[in-house]
Design an enzyme around this catalytic site. Structure first.
Site, PDB file in Angstrom:
ATOM      1  N   GLU A  54      15.049   8.556  -2.048  1.00 60.92           N
ATOM      2  CA  GLU A  54      14.762   7.561  -3.093  1.00 60.92           C
ATOM      3  C   GLU A  54      15.638   7.856  -4.298  1.00 60.92           C
ATOM      4  O   GLU A  54      15.667   8.979  -4.790  1.00 60.92           O
ATOM      5  CB  GLU A  54      13.279   7.593  -3.459  1.00 60.92           C
ATOM      6  N   SER A 111       3.008  -9.953  -7.625  1.00 53.48           N
ATOM      7  CA  SER A 111       1.682 -10.536  -7.869  1.00 53.48           C
ATOM      8  C   SER A 111       0.570  -9.739  -7.204  1.00 53.48           C
ATOM      9  O   SER A 111      -0.605  -9.999  -7.451  1.00 53.48           O
ATOM     10  CB  SER A 111       1.636 -11.984  -7.370  1.00 53.48           C
ATOM     11  N   ALA A 112       0.941  -8.807  -6.342  1.00 52.66           N
ATOM     12  CA  ALA A 112      -0.046  -7.920  -5.700  1.00 52.66           C
ATOM     13  C   ALA A 112      -1.105  -8.684  -4.915  1.00 52.66           C
ATOM     14  O   ALA A 112      -2.267  -8.296  -4.883  1.00 52.66           O
ATOM     15  CB  ALA A 112      -0.691  -6.991  -6.731  1.00 52.66           C
ATOM     16  N   HIS A 146      -1.347 -12.189   0.849  1.00 46.61           N
ATOM     17  CA  HIS A 146      -1.316 -13.615   1.153  1.00 46.61           C
ATOM     18  C   HIS A 146      -1.965 -13.911   2.494  1.00 46.61           C
ATOM     19  O   HIS A 146      -1.843 -13.135   3.436  1.00 46.61           O
ATOM     20  CB  HIS A 146       0.127 -14.109   1.186  1.00 46.61           C
ATOM     21  N   ARG A 177      12.804 -10.409  -6.948  1.00 49.30           N
ATOM     22  CA  ARG A 177      12.632 -10.663  -5.515  1.00 49.30           C
ATOM     23  C   ARG A 177      13.958 -10.429  -4.800  1.00 49.30           C
ATOM     24  O   ARG A 177      15.003 -10.861  -5.287  1.00 49.30           O
ATOM     25  CB  ARG A 177      12.211 -12.103  -5.277  1.00 49.30           C
ATOM     26  N   ILE A 214      13.292  -8.683   2.188  1.00 48.03           N
ATOM     27  CA  ILE A 214      11.823  -8.523   2.159  1.00 48.03           C
ATOM     28  C   ILE A 214      11.285  -8.960   0.793  1.00 48.03           C
ATOM     29  O   ILE A 214      10.864  -8.153  -0.033  1.00 48.03           O
ATOM     30  CB  ILE A 214      11.412  -7.063   2.496  1.00 48.03           C
ATOM     31  N   GLU A 215      11.349 -10.273   0.596  1.00 55.39           N
ATOM     32  CA  GLU A 215      10.737 -10.827  -0.612  1.00 55.39           C
ATOM     33  C   GLU A 215       9.284 -11.159  -0.276  1.00 55.39           C
ATOM     34  O   GLU A 215       8.768 -10.741   0.758  1.00 55.39           O
ATOM     35  CB  GLU A 215      11.525 -12.061  -1.062  1.00 55.39           C
ATOM     36  N   CYS A 223      -6.701   7.560 -23.043  1.00 51.68           N
ATOM     37  CA  CYS A 223      -6.343   6.149 -23.212  1.00 51.68           C
ATOM     38  C   CYS A 223      -7.624   5.415 -23.525  1.00 51.68           C
ATOM     39  O   CYS A 223      -8.519   5.317 -22.698  1.00 51.68           O
ATOM     40  CB  CYS A 223      -5.713   5.609 -21.932  1.00 51.68           C
ATOM     41  N   CYS A 226      -3.927  -2.126 -26.378  1.00 52.22           N
ATOM     42  CA  CYS A 226      -3.044  -1.520 -27.383  1.00 52.22           C
ATOM     43  C   CYS A 226      -1.712  -1.102 -26.776  1.00 52.22           C
ATOM     44  O   CYS A 226      -0.812  -0.665 -27.476  1.00 52.22           O
ATOM     45  CB  CYS A 226      -3.725  -0.378 -28.125  1.00 52.22           C
TER      46      CYS A 226
HETATM   47  C1  LIG Z   1       7.797 -11.714  -8.698  1.00 47.34           C
HETATM   48  C2  LIG Z   1       7.385 -11.207  -7.346  1.00 47.34           C
HETATM   49  C3  LIG Z   1       6.126 -11.522  -6.828  1.00 47.34           C
HETATM   50  C4  LIG Z   1       5.743 -11.066  -5.582  1.00 47.34           C
HETATM   51  N1  LIG Z   1       4.474 -11.312  -5.155  1.00 47.34           N
HETATM   52  C5  LIG Z   1       4.086 -10.844  -3.943  1.00 47.34           C
HETATM   53  C6  LIG Z   1       2.768 -11.021  -3.486  1.00 47.34           C
HETATM   54  O1  LIG Z   1       1.906 -11.506  -4.216  1.00 47.34           O
HETATM   55  N2  LIG Z   1       2.435 -10.629  -2.242  1.00 47.34           N
HETATM   56  C7  LIG Z   1       3.342 -10.051  -1.424  1.00 47.34           C
HETATM   57  O2  LIG Z   1       2.998  -9.756  -0.288  1.00 47.34           O
HETATM   58  N3  LIG Z   1       4.602  -9.833  -1.832  1.00 47.34           N
HETATM   59  C8  LIG Z   1       4.992 -10.194  -3.084  1.00 47.34           C
HETATM   60  N4  LIG Z   1       6.256  -9.964  -3.526  1.00 47.34           N
HETATM   61  C9  LIG Z   1       7.173  -9.262  -2.647  1.00 47.34           C
HETATM   62  C10 LIG Z   1       6.941  -7.770  -2.615  1.00 47.34           C
HETATM   63  O3  LIG Z   1       6.797  -7.267  -3.920  1.00 47.34           O
HETATM   64  C11 LIG Z   1       8.112  -7.121  -1.939  1.00 47.34           C
HETATM   65  O4  LIG Z   1       8.353  -7.763  -0.731  1.00 47.34           O
HETATM   66  C12 LIG Z   1       7.888  -5.655  -1.652  1.00 47.34           C
HETATM   67  O5  LIG Z   1       7.475  -4.970  -2.808  1.00 47.34           O
HETATM   68  C13 LIG Z   1       9.193  -5.076  -1.141  1.00 47.34           C
HETATM   69  O6  LIG Z   1       9.023  -3.717  -0.896  1.00 47.34           O
HETATM   70  P1  LIG Z   1      10.273  -2.875  -0.456  1.00 47.34           P
HETATM   71  O7  LIG Z   1       9.767  -1.522  -0.116  1.00 47.34           O
HETATM   72  O8  LIG Z   1      11.054  -3.615   0.549  1.00 47.34           O
HETATM   73  O9  LIG Z   1      11.233  -2.852  -1.723  1.00 47.34           O
HETATM   74  P2  LIG Z   1      11.192  -1.993  -3.071  1.00 47.34           P
HETATM   75  O10 LIG Z   1       9.840  -1.833  -3.573  1.00 47.34           O
HETATM   76  O11 LIG Z   1      12.204  -2.610  -3.962  1.00 47.34           O
HETATM   77  O12 LIG Z   1      11.689  -0.565  -2.623  1.00 47.34           O
HETATM   78  C14 LIG Z   1      13.024  -0.310  -2.282  1.00 47.34           C
HETATM   79  C15 LIG Z   1      13.356   1.087  -2.725  1.00 47.34           C
HETATM   80  O13 LIG Z   1      14.644   1.441  -2.275  1.00 47.34           O
HETATM   81  C16 LIG Z   1      15.272   2.233  -3.253  1.00 47.34           C
HETATM   82  N5  LIG Z   1      16.719   2.215  -3.023  1.00 47.34           N
HETATM   83  C17 LIG Z   1      17.547   1.151  -3.109  1.00 47.34           C
HETATM   84  N6  LIG Z   1      18.803   1.539  -2.842  1.00 47.34           N
HETATM   85  C18 LIG Z   1      18.762   2.865  -2.592  1.00 47.34           C
HETATM   86  C19 LIG Z   1      19.750   3.827  -2.266  1.00 47.34           C
HETATM   87  N7  LIG Z   1      21.025   3.498  -2.139  1.00 47.34           N
HETATM   88  N8  LIG Z   1      19.357   5.105  -2.093  1.00 47.34           N
HETATM   89  C20 LIG Z   1      18.047   5.477  -2.229  1.00 47.34           C
HETATM   90  N9  LIG Z   1      17.079   4.582  -2.529  1.00 47.34           N
HETATM   91  C21 LIG Z   1      17.442   3.301  -2.709  1.00 47.34           C
HETATM   92  C22 LIG Z   1      14.855   1.562  -4.520  1.00 47.34           C
HETATM   93  O14 LIG Z   1      15.004   2.417  -5.625  1.00 47.34           O
HETATM   94  C23 LIG Z   1      13.395   1.208  -4.229  1.00 47.34           C
HETATM   95  O15 LIG Z   1      12.513   2.222  -4.656  1.00 47.34           O
HETATM   96  C24 LIG Z   1       6.646 -10.357  -4.793  1.00 47.34           C
HETATM   97  C25 LIG Z   1       7.884 -10.013  -5.319  1.00 47.34           C
HETATM   98  C26 LIG Z   1       8.231 -10.393  -6.610  1.00 47.34           C
HETATM   99  C27 LIG Z   1       9.509  -9.949  -7.196  1.00 47.34           C
END
Ligand SMILES: Cc1cc2nc3c(=O)[nH]c(=O)nc-3n(C[C@H](O)[C@H](O)[C@H](O)COP(=O)(O)OP(=O)(O)OC[C@H]3O[C@@H](n4cnc5c(N)ncnc54)[C@H](O)[C@@H]3O)c2cc1C
Ligand SMILES: Cc1cc2nc3c(=O)[nH]c(=O)nc-3n(C[C@H](O)[C@H](O)[C@H](O)COP(=O)(O)OP(=O)(O)OC[C@H]3O[C@@H](n4cnc5c(N)ncnc54)[C@H](O)[C@@H]3O)c2cc1C
Lengths: 433, 495
Positions: free
Chosen positions: B34, B48-49, B52, B314, B349-350, B414, B451
């Site tokens: 990481e 949005s946590a 769905h 996203r 993975i949005e 807090c 706060c």
């Molecule tokens: C506005 C918004 C609303 C959303 N609402 C929802 C929702 O309500 N419900 C839902 O199911 N999903 C929702 N999503 C989608 C969801 O948040 C994501 O799909 C999910 O968090 C993606 O997880 P991830 O592990 O793929 O990515 P991330 O959480 O981005 O993790 C990727 C990790 O890889 C690391 N990384 C990147 N490049 C490197 C590298 N070269 N070397 C080492 N580490 C690296 C990054 O630092 C990061 O920690 C939403 C997203 C957004 C932005």
């Protein structure tokens, strides 16, 4: 005192050991309360004054220009002499309608104290960045002025080297001077209104004396920098606070301090169901500082944010006396109070209710703020029905400076013919009746 | 960090952490790389946590499949890992008769995706259930399987359970490149040296395209960042116990109003394409957009009651749905790379990525097995992770017992969220230690109240310095360069 046993039942329990809590506790004792307990989450009494190492306290009360901690010390000594009990490092987490005060600390854990009367004296907190919704990134280096003040004056750390201060509140101006004296650079103080929000004396003593520019009618429209603040974008604004396109410029800095207002700290008050003044953020009180819930009183910045600690102390003394009387069963629950409304050019007034009957004992102080600067001579008028009951003139009136209008004891009879009053601020240029 | 592992996972978001936890069931040596100093500090920390229900994705897409499967997995996952999760159900709300047709389409789509219990209700019923709704509500689609989750807590719990089962994490260690033997990946390069591996799993979120391109995989795949801004509303002023959506448009699911597992009401997100992949700034435009759009669902909310603002990015991809019968661009990628052996990619993975994450992890295990990885189940794998005490959720008697064992649980640091020094210290010394203010905030919710850290900040910084045994000037908000204070006043005499 840490190991001393503390009973659970008191005549008066005061929440907060700042200047308000101290003055209320002393006054309660002096007015006959047998036992008074003051609870504070800090490790010593004095409240926010402990971090206000600058002078400017006590000019009214002691006719002396004291630093905050010295002002507090005088009350701490008096409280000790009067036999007030203190409980420090203890957070009050809830208060019930039957006047039980729930606390938490690392010695007794969760514990309850009961008061025959309760005085709220929790002070206030600062408005945060989110509440004014400043756009931009969320890096380190955006702090409230009070946080910076604590770091510099209590913990001994400098939170940055190059500052922009948003808001012309007193804490911001005082910190501008303090940081300059510490060798940091304060680029400017930015104020969205066309007038100062703090005291004029601080403009002179804290900004002008140190050549720190004050930009009126400007605001910060963006925070720049990913990990630490790198710059802020400052823009001019129009009368409706809208940024003027094309006026923006980036000012490099590593810290943005916010001095954008204080909010009375009333979570406890609100949760127990006490009537609040939505504009001021404090409980609605009468001139005895009684809230609408019997046995609950408000003192100091919990009721409204005062400019001067001297007015906090004097108002808190009244609250303490009322609490002692309530505990003794000599407080008149129904005093026939009437509402006081902010009228023309007046933004707010405290107390929000007055009991004319108490004029038999004391004059009543009405503290108010105007809604906009009135730079020429002004007359404040307390009006009941269509009669002016009290008038008081000032050379000027500004929102940043609280004005006090005394209702003299002699005015008592005039209030008998009305059931509510209003207070207007009339610029004298508009003609005297 | 050793110099060889069986599996290297790139990225410690929800996908990387749940994958690590799932793979820890098998007799494998696993490392998670990481680049940040903590797990779940990127997209998984600002969304949005919502879990769905799954009526949104187009039927036949991988998004639809993994959403519905993932949704069903959260009950068990949350109870095994002690994650706050609640099936609140959600409502898609039609304002005016014109929008009712959209609800019918959504319902049909949801049924094709296998979403259970969808129900179309009339406006009156909807308003009776959610009195804050716009009086012009004409109908609503109710999905009982939708839920809310503590997104921070989920990532941390998954990572902790992985650690407890032997997985290693390397923080502040960025993946730079792959090491090949012919067309097979045999290791990865990082600024802290090379690490050998048999399998690399790309869970790099916004950077998933960059990572796969290093292996020559899917050269046409691109991720663009789409920003979503939010306002958090003072819970003393307004709360809701469900989730409200407007009818979706081409721009996405629209501006929602929902309450988090923590009890705050949130309005958002916006949807705005940005340049680059890092600009999570709050914009005046975004805030104005929220103001305008949230009134549609709940006309009475006053955004002046905002206590916090935040934005997430996203990772929107351009992958075509692999099912030739479905015409959809923007699907999830969860596959073994065709171009390089030993690499499994997640991409695009949005949303609903958080919901789908457990199903993505499950699918990755299947792909690994199909690709020939030796997956022998361990007899000592422990699926259970116990959370640490949260004082504000305990009864007075329980609090008292805990304070007896450690008095620091009596000391509230807090004041808005009632977080104690005991809870803070526990997080600093946890299996995945919290070393920064933001890391503590994600774990305890300190500083998230009215706060916004105005009271706790100086105190928490002091506790961090003491517990970590470092000077106060080393304490950071998040990454290196985000230190809070610059010097001690007595040692600094100006420039
Ligand atoms: C506005 C918004 C609303 C959303 N609402 C929802 C929702 O309500 N419900 C839902 O199911 N999903 C929702 N999503 C989608 C969801 O948040 C994501 O799909 C999910 O968090 C993606 O997880 P991830 O592990 O793929 O990515 P991330 O959480 O981005 O993790 C990727 C990790 O890889 C690391 N990384 C990147 N490049 C490197 C590298 N070269 N070397 C080492 N580490 C690296 C990054 O630092 C990061 O920690 C939403 C997203 C957004 C932005
Ligand atoms: C930075 C700053 C500079 C100032 N400069 C000047 C000046 O130059 N001249 C001047 O005259 N006035 C000045 N003032 C104004 C003056 O200091 C204040 O008006 C005064 O301190 C208010 O007193 P108080 O007792 O109401 O509140 P505080 O001083 O804030 O005291 C409140 C106390 O309550 C405690 N408390 C709150 N909640 C709880 C709880 N739940 N449980 C336990 N304890 C609790 C707090 O710890 C605190 O000790 C300044 C104020 C500030 C903030």
């Amino acid at each position: 005192m840490s190991e001393r046993f503390i009973a659970s039942d008191f005549d008066v329990v005061v929440i907060g050991a700042g200047p308000a809590g101290l003055a209320a506790a002393i006054s309660a004792k002096e007015n006959g309360a047998g036992s008074v307990l003051v609870i504070d989450r800090e490790s010593e009494a004095g409240g926010i004054l402990q971090q206000c190492v600058h002078n400017g306290f006590g000019l009214d009360t002691f006719k002396e220009d004291l630093p905050g901690p010295s002002y507090a010390q005088r009350y701490i000594d008096r409280a000790a002499a009067a036999g007030v009990a203190f409980l420090f490092n203890t957070m009050v987490t809830a208060v019930s309608r039957d006047r039980r005060v729930l606390t938490s600390n690392d010695r007794d854990g969760v514990r309850e104290y009961r008061g025959k009367a309760i005085v709220f004296a929790m002070g206030c907190r600062e408005r945060s960045r989110a509440q004014i919704r400043v756009p931009g990134t969320r890096p380190a280096g955006v702090y409230t002025a009070g946080t910076a003040q604590r770091w510099v004056n209590i913990d001994g750390f400098l939170p940055g080297r190059r500052f922009v201060i948003l808001g012309s509140g007193d804490i911001g101006m005082i910190m501008a001077r303090r940081l300059t004296l510490e060798g940091a650079k304060v680029e400017c103080v930015v104020e969205i209104n066309s007038y100062l929000s703090g005291l004029s004396r601080n403009l002179v003593q804290c900004l002008q004396d140190y050549d720190i520019p004050l930009l009126l009618r400007h605001t910060v429209t963006k925070i720049i920098g990913n990990k630490r603040v790198e710059a802020v974008e400052i823009s001019a604004v129009d009368e409706r606070w809208k940024p003027v396109a094309g006026s923006e410029r980036a000012v490099p800095c590593d810290t943005l301090l916010l001095s954008v207002g204080l909010i009375p700290e009333n979570e406890l008050t609100r949760r127990v169901g006490i009537e609040m003044d939505p504009l001021i953020g404090g409980p609605v009180v009468d001139n005895r500082y009684a809230t609408n819930l019997p046995g609950f009183f408000g003192a100091g910045n919990v009721v409204q944010v005062y400019d001067l600690v001297d007015s906090v102390s004097s108002a808190a003394e009244i609250a303490g006396r009322s609490a002692a009387r309530y505990a003794a069963g000599t407080f008149a629950a129904d005093c026939g109070s009437m509402p006081v409304h902010p009228g023309k050019n007046v933004r707010q007034v405290v107390p929000q209710r007055i009991c004319p009957a108490s004029l038999a004992e004391d004059p009543i102080a009405l503290q108010l703020r105007v809604a906009k600067p009135l730079e020429g001579p002004v007359e404040f008028r307390v009006i009941g029905g269509d009669r002016i009951l009290v008038r008081k003139r000032f050379p000027y009136a500004r929102p940043g400076e609280m004005a006090t209008v005394m209702i003299p004891k002699a005015a008592g009879s005039a209030f008998r013919e009305t059931d509510e009053v209003r207070i207007d601020a009339v610029p004298l240029a508009e003609g005297i009746e | 960090m050793k110099d060889r592992y069986d599996v290297v996972i790139i990225g410690a978001g929800i996908v990387g952490c749940l994958t690590a936890r799932e793979l820890a069931k098998y007799d494998l040596d696993i490392l998670v790389l990481e680049r940040n100093g903590d797990v779940g500090a990127a997209t998984s920390a600002a969304n949005s946590a919502l879990i769905h229900a799954g009526y949104d994705p187009i039927p036949g897409t991988l998004k639809a499949e993994l959403n519905v499967r993932g949704n069903a997995m959260w009950d068990r996952l949350s109870s095994e890992l002690d994650i706050s999760f609640r099936r609140t159900g959600d409502y898609v709300v039609a304002i005016g008769e014109d929008e009712i047709e959209n609800l019918k389409i959504l319902k049909r789509q949801g049924e094709l995706n296998g979403v259970p219990g969808l129900e179309l209700i009339d406006g009156e019923t909807a308003r009776a259930r959610v009195p804050a709704l716009n009086p012009e509500t004409a109908a609503a689609l109710y999905a009982p399987s939708a839920g809310i989750v503590d997104t921070f807590g989920a990532v941390i719990a998954a990572a902790e359970n992985a650690v407890e089962n032997g997985v290693s994490f390397a923080f502040e260690t960025e993946f730079e490149d792959f090491i090949f033997d012919g067309n097979r990946i045999i290791g990865v390069k990082t600024p802290r040296g090379s690490i050998g591996c048999d399998w690399a799993i790309n869970c790099a979120g916004l950077e998933a395209d960059t990572v796969m391109h290093k292996a020559g995989a899917r050269p046409d795949f691109r991720i663009r960042a789409r920003r979503g801004e939010y306002c958090v509303i003072d819970p003393e002023y307004f709360t809701l116990d469900t989730v409200l959506f407007p009818v979706p448009s081409v721009k996405g699911k629209g501006v929602l109003v929902f309450t988090t597992t923590h009890g705050n009401t949130v309005v958002g997100p916006t949807s705005e394409w940005i340049d680059g992949k890092t600009d999570a700034a709050i914009s005046a435009f975004g805030q104005a957009y929220l103001e305008e759009n949230m009134r549609k669902l709940v006309p009475t909310i006053d955004l002046r009651r905002t206590i916090a603002v935040f934005a997430g990015l996203r990772a929107s991809g351009n992958a075509r749905c692999l099912n030739p019968a479905v015409d959809y661009v923007g699907d999830f990628i969860v596959e073994a790379a065709a171009e390089a052996a030993g690499l499994i990619n997640c991409g695009g993975i949005e949303s609903p990525g958080l919901t789908s994450a457990p199903a993505i992890a499950e699918r990755i295990v299947r792909i690994l097995r199909e690709a020939g990885a030796a997956l022998c189940e361990r007899s000592d794998w422990n699926p259970i992770r116990k959370g640490r005490p949260v004082m504000r959720r305990l009864s007075d008697a329980e609090k008292q017992r805990l304070i007896k064992t450690d008095p620091r649980y009596g000391k509230i640091v807090c004041r808005c969220e009632m977080v104690t020094e005991g809870e803070i210290a526990a997080e600093i010394h946890a299996p995945i230690p919290a070393r920064t203010y933001d890391a503590l905030k994600r774990r305890t919710w300190l500083g998230t109240g009215r706060c916004q850290g105005g009271f706790d900040l100086t105190r928490v910084v002091e506790i961090l310095a003491r517990e970590l045994g470092v000077p106060v000037s080393d304490i950071r908000k998040n990454e290196a360069g985000s230190e809070f204070v610059v010097a001690e006043t007595k040692n600094w005499s100006g420039e």
